[in-house]
Design a protein around this motif. Structure first.
Motif, mmCIF file in Angstrom:
data_model
loop_
_atom_site.group_PDB
_atom_site.id
_atom_site.type_symbol
_atom_site.label_atom_id
_atom_site.label_comp_id
_atom_site.label_asym_id
_atom_site.label_seq_id
_atom_site.Cartn_x
_atom_site.Cartn_y
_atom_site.Cartn_z
ATOM 1 N N ASP A 202 1.299 -0.963 0.493
ATOM 2 C CA ASP A 202 0.034 0.308 0.161
ATOM 3 C C ASP A 202 1.163 1.167 0.122
ATOM 4 O O ASP A 202 0.361 2.192 -0.046
ATOM 5 N N SER A 203 1.821 1.372 -0.301
ATOM 6 C CA SER A 203 2.881 2.690 0.446
ATOM 7 C C SER A 203 3.723 2.089 -0.644
ATOM 8 O O SER A 203 4.619 1.488 -1.138
ATOM 9 N N LEU A 204 4.724 3.323 -1.258
ATOM 10 C CA LEU A 204 5.367 3.520 -1.784
ATOM 11 C C LEU A 204 6.866 3.603 -1.077
ATOM 12 O O LEU A 204 7.085 4.449 -0.569
ATOM 13 N N SER A 205 8.106 2.309 -2.336
ATOM 14 C CA SER A 205 9.152 2.936 -2.402
ATOM 15 C C SER A 205 9.789 4.029 -2.750
ATOM 16 O O SER A 205 9.643 4.647 -3.394
ATOM 17 N N GLN A 206 11.033 4.057 -2.382
ATOM 18 C CA GLN A 206 11.809 5.163 -3.457
ATOM 19 C C GLN A 206 11.951 4.617 -4.050
ATOM 20 O O GLN A 206 12.372 5.718 -5.062
ATOM 21 N N ALA A 207 12.326 3.749 -4.555
ATOM 22 C CA ALA A 207 12.584 2.982 -6.048
ATOM 23 C C ALA A 207 11.052 3.220 -7.430
ATOM 24 O O ALA A 207 10.655 3.881 -7.890
ATOM 25 N N GLN B 53 12.518 15.283 -1.899
ATOM 26 C CA GLN B 53 11.951 14.795 -1.226
ATOM 27 C C GLN B 53 12.671 13.559 -1.195
ATOM 28 O O GLN B 53 12.817 12.159 -0.849
ATOM 29 N N ILE B 54 13.285 12.896 -3.203
ATOM 30 C CA ILE B 54 13.366 11.735 -2.928
ATOM 31 C C ILE B 54 15.184 11.611 -2.334
ATOM 32 O O ILE B 54 15.579 10.542 -1.833
ATOM 33 N N SER B 55 15.641 12.719 -2.836
ATOM 34 C CA SER B 55 16.334 12.872 -1.297
ATOM 35 C C SER B 55 16.627 12.716 -0.166
ATOM 36 O O SER B 55 17.457 12.258 0.807
ATOM 37 N N SER B 56 15.225 13.565 0.686
ATOM 38 C CA SER B 56 15.179 13.211 1.695
ATOM 39 C C SER B 56 15.351 12.106 2.687
ATOM 40 O O SER B 56 15.080 11.889 3.646
ATOM 41 N N LEU B 57 13.613 11.478 1.621
ATOM 42 C CA LEU B 57 13.833 10.026 2.091
ATOM 43 C C LEU B 57 15.440 9.003 2.308
ATOM 44 O O LEU B 57 14.832 8.362 3.297
ATOM 45 N N SER B 58 16.316 9.027 1.054
ATOM 46 C CA SER B 58 17.141 8.936 1.234
ATOM 47 C C SER B 58 18.032 8.896 2.200
ATOM 48 O O SER B 58 18.825 7.700 2.899
ATOM 49 N N GLY B 59 18.480 10.213 2.994
ATOM 50 C CA GLY B 59 19.004 10.750 3.724
ATOM 51 C C GLY B 59 18.093 9.896 5.092
ATOM 52 O O GLY B 59 19.026 9.284 5.897
ATOM 53 N N ILE B 60 16.763 10.357 5.627
ATOM 54 C CA ILE B 60 16.345 9.417 6.666
ATOM 55 C C ILE B 60 16.606 7.445 6.894
ATOM 56 O O ILE B 60 16.430 7.299 7.709
ATOM 57 N N THR B 61 16.775 7.338 5.541
ATOM 58 C CA THR B 61 16.366 5.922 5.916
ATOM 59 C C THR B 61 17.815 5.414 6.173
ATOM 60 O O THR B 61 18.606 4.703 6.860
ATOM 61 N N SER B 62 18.948 6.688 5.031
ATOM 62 C CA SER B 62 20.167 5.983 5.655
ATOM 63 C C SER B 62 20.533 6.476 7.464
ATOM 64 O O SER B 62 21.314 5.783 8.208
ATOM 65 N N LEU B 63 20.166 7.828 7.669
ATOM 66 C CA LEU B 63 20.312 8.376 9.279
ATOM 67 C C LEU B 63 19.497 7.012 10.400
ATOM 68 O O LEU B 63 19.994 6.415 10.662
ATOM 69 N N ASN B 64 18.391 5.954 9.759
ATOM 70 C CA ASN B 64 18.157 5.294 10.467
ATOM 71 C C ASN B 64 18.246 3.787 10.737
ATOM 72 O O ASN B 64 18.809 3.216 11.809
ATOM 73 N N ASN B 65 19.687 3.893 9.490
ATOM 74 C CA ASN B 65 19.732 2.710 9.262
ATOM 75 C C ASN B 65 20.940 2.648 10.454
ATOM 76 O O ASN B 65 21.872 1.472 11.181
#
Length: 230
Positions: A30-35, A65-77
């Motif tokens: 139901d949700s969209l990934s970065q890809a 928005q794509i860059s922010s999503l990637s950065g947040i994902t990397s930070l969480n990891n």
């Protein structure tokens, strides 16, 4: 053929036509990934109206928005990795404390008959004279007393052998250490600190601190230990 079908998404109009085969197809997320988001953006560009091209500002906003999503994902990891590493380090440190001796701000503890009780009396930089150290049982009775004439400065170590003034081993129970001395000529009560052997360590988490159980003294938070020695 539509922009949605190109990227694998079904519209409400196509839902009925595919209902007969839905049982054999894989259910999508139901949700969209970065890809997915990138694929949607590029497909959107390929279907844009030549007379009304996509606004550059809107394009930059979507890329941000794509860059922010990637950065947040990397930070969480990264945070998850750091948390696992800290937990492992804390567990290793905690396991090495068992059997060690720790100093805490406590003037009373449980003494088993035949055992000793040791600690220090901090006198600060001013020092003290005519120091008196008293061991008091749970009934408030002084079972042993030590006196020292002259001036003392700094942390004064002491060890009570667990015996009363007659040399008889006292019964097991709670005992309190009281200290008094003259500081700059004025009688003042001093607060002793006691040593206890680490019996066990309970690891904490994000809401509960790590605690250390000291023999005869109870449990203390790791940050409350003043000194750790063998």
């Amino acid at each position: 053929m539509s922009i949605y079908s190109d990227i694998g998404l079904n519209t409400s109009s196509s839902k009925n036509s595919t209902s007969s085969t839905s049982s054999s197809s894989k259910t999508g997320s139901d949700s969209l990934s970065q890809a997915d988001f990138m694929k949607l953006l590029t497909t959107q560009l390929s279907y844009q109206d030549p007379t009304k091209p996509v606004d550059n500002v809107e394009m930059v906003s979507q890329m941000a928005q794509i860059s922010s999503l990637s950065g947040i994902t990397s930070l969480n990891n990264t945070l998850n990795t750091m948390s696992s590493s800290m937990t492992s380090s804390q567990a290793l440190m905690a396991s090495s404390l068992v059997g060690q001796t720790a100093l805490v701000n406590s003037s009373s503890g449980y003494v088993t008959s035949g055992n000793t009780l040791s600690g220090i009396v901090p006198t600060e930089a001013d020092g003290a004279t005519d120091l008196t150290l008293s061991i008091v049982n749970s009934a408030g009775e002084v079972v042993r007393q030590y006196t020292s004439s002259g001036s003392v400065t700094g942390d004064i170590p002491f060890t009570w052998d667990g015996k009363d003034s007659n040399g008889t081993a006292v019964a097991s129970g709670d005992y309190k250490v009281k200290a008094n001395g003259l500081v700059k000529g004025v009688s003042q009560d001093l607060t002793p600190q006691l040593y206890g052997q680490v019996e066990s360590v309970t690891l904490g988490n994000t809401t509960t601190p790590t605690t250390v159980a000291l023999q005869g003294l109870g449990s203390y938070q790791l940050g409350q230990l003043l000194e750790i020695s063998k």
